[in-house]
Scaffold this motif. Structure first.
Motif, short mmCIF file in Angstrom:
data_model
loop_
_atom_site.label_atom_id
_atom_site.label_comp_id
_atom_site.label_asym_id
_atom_site.label_seq_id
_atom_site.Cartn_x
_atom_site.Cartn_y
_atom_site.Cartn_z
N VAL A 44 14.11 -43.44 11.03
CA VAL A 44 15.11 -43.53 12.08
C VAL A 44 15.96 -43.34 11.58
N SER A 45 17.42 -42.65 11.88
CA SER A 45 18.25 -42.98 11.52
C SER A 45 18.97 -44.56 10.49
N GLU A 46 19.98 -44.32 9.55
CA GLU A 46 20.43 -45.28 9.12
C GLU A 46 21.59 -46.00 10.59
N GLU A 47 21.79 -45.36 10.78
CA GLU A 47 22.56 -46.00 11.72
C GLU A 47 22.28 -46.34 13.66
N ASP A 48 20.54 -46.01 13.87
CA ASP A 48 19.81 -46.72 14.20
C ASP A 48 19.63 -48.25 13.73
N LYS A 49 18.74 -48.11 12.74
CA LYS A 49 18.74 -49.08 12.23
C LYS A 49 19.60 -50.02 12.45
N GLU A 50 20.54 -49.84 11.04
CA GLU A 50 21.59 -50.69 12.20
C GLU A 50 22.11 -51.71 13.16
N GLU A 51 22.05 -50.85 13.97
CA GLU A 51 22.08 -50.84 15.15
C GLU A 51 20.82 -52.00 16.22
N LEU A 52 20.16 -51.37 15.63
CA LEU A 52 18.40 -52.45 15.85
C LEU A 52 18.76 -53.50 15.48
N VAL A 53 19.38 -53.32 14.13
CA VAL A 53 19.21 -55.17 13.17
C VAL A 53 19.96 -55.53 14.16
N ARG A 54 21.18 -55.40 14.65
CA ARG A 54 22.51 -55.81 14.59
C ARG A 54 21.89 -56.55 16.46
N LYS A 55 21.15 -56.04 17.45
CA LYS A 55 20.89 -56.19 18.80
C LYS A 55 19.87 -56.89 18.85
N TYR A 56 18.54 -56.59 17.88
CA TYR A 56 17.62 -57.85 18.26
C TYR A 56 16.70 -58.18 16.92
N GLU A 57 16.37 -59.10 16.74
CA GLU A 57 15.75 -59.26 15.90
C GLU A 57 13.96 -59.44 16.24
N MET A 58 13.13 -58.71 14.83
CA MET A 58 12.08 -58.26 15.03
C MET A 58 11.18 -59.82 16.06
N PRO A 59 10.27 -59.29 16.33
CA PRO A 59 9.74 -61.04 17.14
C PRO A 59 9.11 -61.52 16.47
N GLY A 60 8.75 -62.28 16.63
CA GLY A 60 8.28 -63.58 15.33
C GLY A 60 6.96 -64.91 16.18
N SER A 61 6.39 -65.32 15.22
CA SER A 61 5.67 -66.74 16.27
C SER A 61 6.88 -67.46 16.91
N LYS A 62 8.39 -67.50 16.58
CA LYS A 62 9.13 -68.82 17.34
C LYS A 62 9.43 -68.01 18.71
N VAL A 63 9.07 -66.73 19.12
CA VAL A 63 9.35 -66.06 20.13
C VAL A 63 8.50 -66.03 21.23
N GLU A 64 8.28 -67.12 21.86
CA GLU A 64 7.27 -67.06 23.03
C GLU A 64 6.18 -66.02 23.64
N SER A 65 7.00 -64.86 23.90
CA SER A 65 5.69 -63.55 23.86
C SER A 65 5.51 -63.09 23.45
N TRP A 66 5.47 -63.33 22.18
CA TRP A 66 4.51 -62.96 20.66
C TRP A 66 3.99 -63.62 20.17
N ARG A 67 3.86 -65.28 20.33
CA ARG A 67 3.75 -65.87 19.38
C ARG A 67 1.94 -65.95 19.08
N HIS A 68 1.43 -65.72 19.93
CA HIS A 68 0.01 -65.10 20.46
C HIS A 68 -0.53 -64.17 19.75
N THR A 69 0.30 -63.17 19.92
CA THR A 69 -0.12 -61.80 18.97
C THR A 69 0.25 -61.86 17.79
N LYS A 70 -1.04 -61.12 16.99
CA LYS A 70 -1.40 -61.34 15.59
C LYS A 70 -0.77 -59.52 15.34
N MET A 71 0.33 -59.71 14.21
CA MET A 71 0.31 -58.53 14.17
C MET A 71 0.80 -58.09 12.20
N ASP A 72 -0.09 -58.90 11.84
CA ASP A 72 -0.57 -58.56 10.80
C ASP A 72 -0.92 -56.84 10.13
#
Length: 540
Positions: A94-122
């Motif tokens: 993706v372009s650098e602009e798209d990536k910066e907008e993505l990071v600014r708006k959202y955080e990649m889900p991790g173990s503290k996000v309820e809807s993703w905490r059971h999904t192992k993403m290794d």
């Protein structure tokens, strides 16, 4: 006067039975908002822990509970640094602009996000993207491999559309011209469609992207940045076809030093009083010219698919969603579907997850017209360390709607299966009728299943049921079949296929069903029959 609602949840962990029931008093309305108990199960009864229900508040109309867990394996996310490195590598696709907008708006889900905490993403977090383009296969090579993947000796009549890395391959289409000529059904790229179809498709995109699945925001934004084409399937008013449409989305699992990504996009529009059976198969193919030894630890295939559907009044869409990526490198498929069903319309989804290192479906169905009906039936198989996940929501937004959900999970050999299904009933949606059930087979001591059936009800004039069962294969049933002259593996295979039979029977294309049955036949040798013991647990 206060009305009383008994919110019941029954989980039968065979041979362990866990009856759970709460009696909750509310005000003038009955609400079980967030009234769910997640069930995490592994076969070790000695490690089974039951946590009692905590605060019940009549002012917030909610039930909060601690999870009931039986944990034999640790399935945690990679550290936050791994997520950061993964996001940084997105600049290759993706372009650098798209990536910066993505990071600014959202955080990649991790173990503290309820809807993703059971999904192992290794498997996903180890990938590092470096190629903007997937390696192209020749049309002949794709055709030959598809002939082997879907046994053409057993093929039924079907119309076929093939996407390569999300882009339509017209040379491999079969019967599309016939569909358009005889029925007026359009299947093709959005840009090539008529102005009327383009306007209808843009309305669906605008409506459905504003109502994505709850856990779809971060990866949905990645999808927007990397999609190459949008495919449209348009069925005119009063058109009903009995021949199913098989849409095959092909990802090239080219062994390389970096990961590759694709984002198939599909819009399905059914005008009033029409019908269509659609099988959406996501598979991976290996280029014969690339040796598997060329792969690195950071290589892999990432497929992020999206289906947006509009089901018109008195129309029926049978929609099978199959995730089956298999290759010499890790394969991750994150698929989403967002569906709007109008008055008296019917949407029937069948989800299949098997073979991918990580396979996850996020499905949202909005029942927006009186008499609308929604179904989500699915089969997930987690085997050999693989993760199969279904997160779904069926929303009763208006009165007199019905829904049904049946999810079946199989986990063994360090694999895991996750189910989170939510039935939501709006405050004004009186007369709603919903049933939800999750049944799971836990077939080895190192596997894991997480089952979370959820009811969120804001109206007291409803009929709603939900439940979950977790079991292993019955030793008595295996012995009975052996006493009739069947080998042990044959007996196990019969029980496994019968467990998933009612899900597979919903797929209208025989070759797709046979492919799954072959996969089930290959796992029976790893099924464990464990010694049974009987205990009872309660959260009360």
């Amino acid at each position: 006067m206060e009305s009383e609602k008994r919110v019941s949840f029954q989980c039968s962990f065979i041979p362990h039975c866990i009856p759970i029931e709460h009696s909750v008093s509310f005000g003038n309305t009955v609400n079980s908002r967030n009234g769910f108990i997640p069930i995490t199960a592994s076969p070790s009864p000695s490690r089974f822990r039951c946590a009692s229900a905590s605060a019940v508040s009549s002012t917030t109309n909610s039930i909060e509970t601690n999870p009931i867990t039986a944990d034999s394996t640790s399935l945690s996310f990679s550290p936050s640094e791994s997520r950061k490195l993964w996001v940084d590598s997105l600049t290759s696709i993706v372009s650098e602009e798209d990536k910066e907008e993505l990071v600014r708006k959202y955080e990649m889900p991790g173990s503290k996000v309820e809807s993703w905490r059971h999904t192992k993403m290794d498997a996903l977090l180890k990938m590092r993207f470096g190629n903007k383009e997937l390696e192209k296969l020749s049309t002949d090579e794709i055709s030959n491999q598809l002939r082997a993947v879907f046994d053409e000796d057993k093929a039924d009549d079907e119309f076929r559309v093939v996407l390569e890395s999300g882009v339509l391959n017209k040379e491999l289409n079969s019967g599309v011209e016939t569909m358009f000529r005889e029925h007026g059904i359009y299947v093709g790229d959005l840009k090539s469609a008529s102005k009327e179809i383009q306007e209808s498709a843009m309305n669906v995109i605008q409506d459905r992207t504003s109502h994505p699945p709850d856990s779809d925001q971060f990866f949905g934004s990645i999808h927007d940045a990397i999609q190459k084409q949008i495919q449209v399937i348009y069925v005119p008013q009063n058109i009903k076809t009995s021949v199913p449409l098989h849409l095959i989305s092909v990802a090239t699992s080219a062994a390389s030093t970096s990961a590759v990504a694709s984002a198939p996009s599909i819009i399905v529009i059914l005008e009033p009083n029409s019908s269509l059976s659609l099988v959406e198969s996501h598979i991976s193919l290996d280029p014969s010219s690339v040796p598997s030894s060329a792969a690195s630890d950071e290589s892999g295939v990432f497929v992020r698919s999206r289906s947006l559907c509009s089901v018109g009044s008195d129309s029926t869409l049978n929609h099978a969603l199959s995730s089956d990526l298999r290759a010499a490198v890790p394969c991750v498929h994150l698929g989403s579907a967002s569906v709007k069903v109008h008055a008296q319309g019917t949407y029937k989804a069948t989800t299949l997850s098997i073979n991918s290192s990580l396979s996850r479906w996020d499905v949202r169905v909005d029942l927006d017209g009186s008499g609308a009906h929604g179904e989500i039936h699915g089969l997930s198989v987690g085997d050999m360390g693989r993760v199969s996940d279904l997160h779904s929501s069926i929303n009763h937004n208006v009165p007199q709607c019905t829904s049904d959900q049946l999810q079946k999970n199989v986990a063994l050999s360090k694999g895991s299966a996750v189910f989170s299904g939510k039935i939501f009933v709006e405050r004004d949606a009186s007369g709603s009728d919903s049933a939800q059930l999750c049944r799971s087979l836990l077939l080895s001591s190192d596997a894991r299943i997480d089952a979370m059936p959820i009811l969120d009800i804001n109206n007291d004039d409803v009929k709603a049921t939900h439940g979950a069962t977790i079991a292993d294969l019955s030793e008595e049933q295996v012995f009975y079949l052996q006493s009739r002259g069947l080998a042990e593996d044959t007996a196990k295979f019969m029980l496994l296929t019968s467990f998933g039979a009612e899900i597979l029977a919903r797929i209208p294309i025989l070759t797709a069903r046979v492919r799954v049955e072959k996969d089930l036949s290959q796992i029976v040798s790893r099924v464990q029959i464990r010694e049974r013991s009987y205990r009872e647990y309660s959260s009360i």
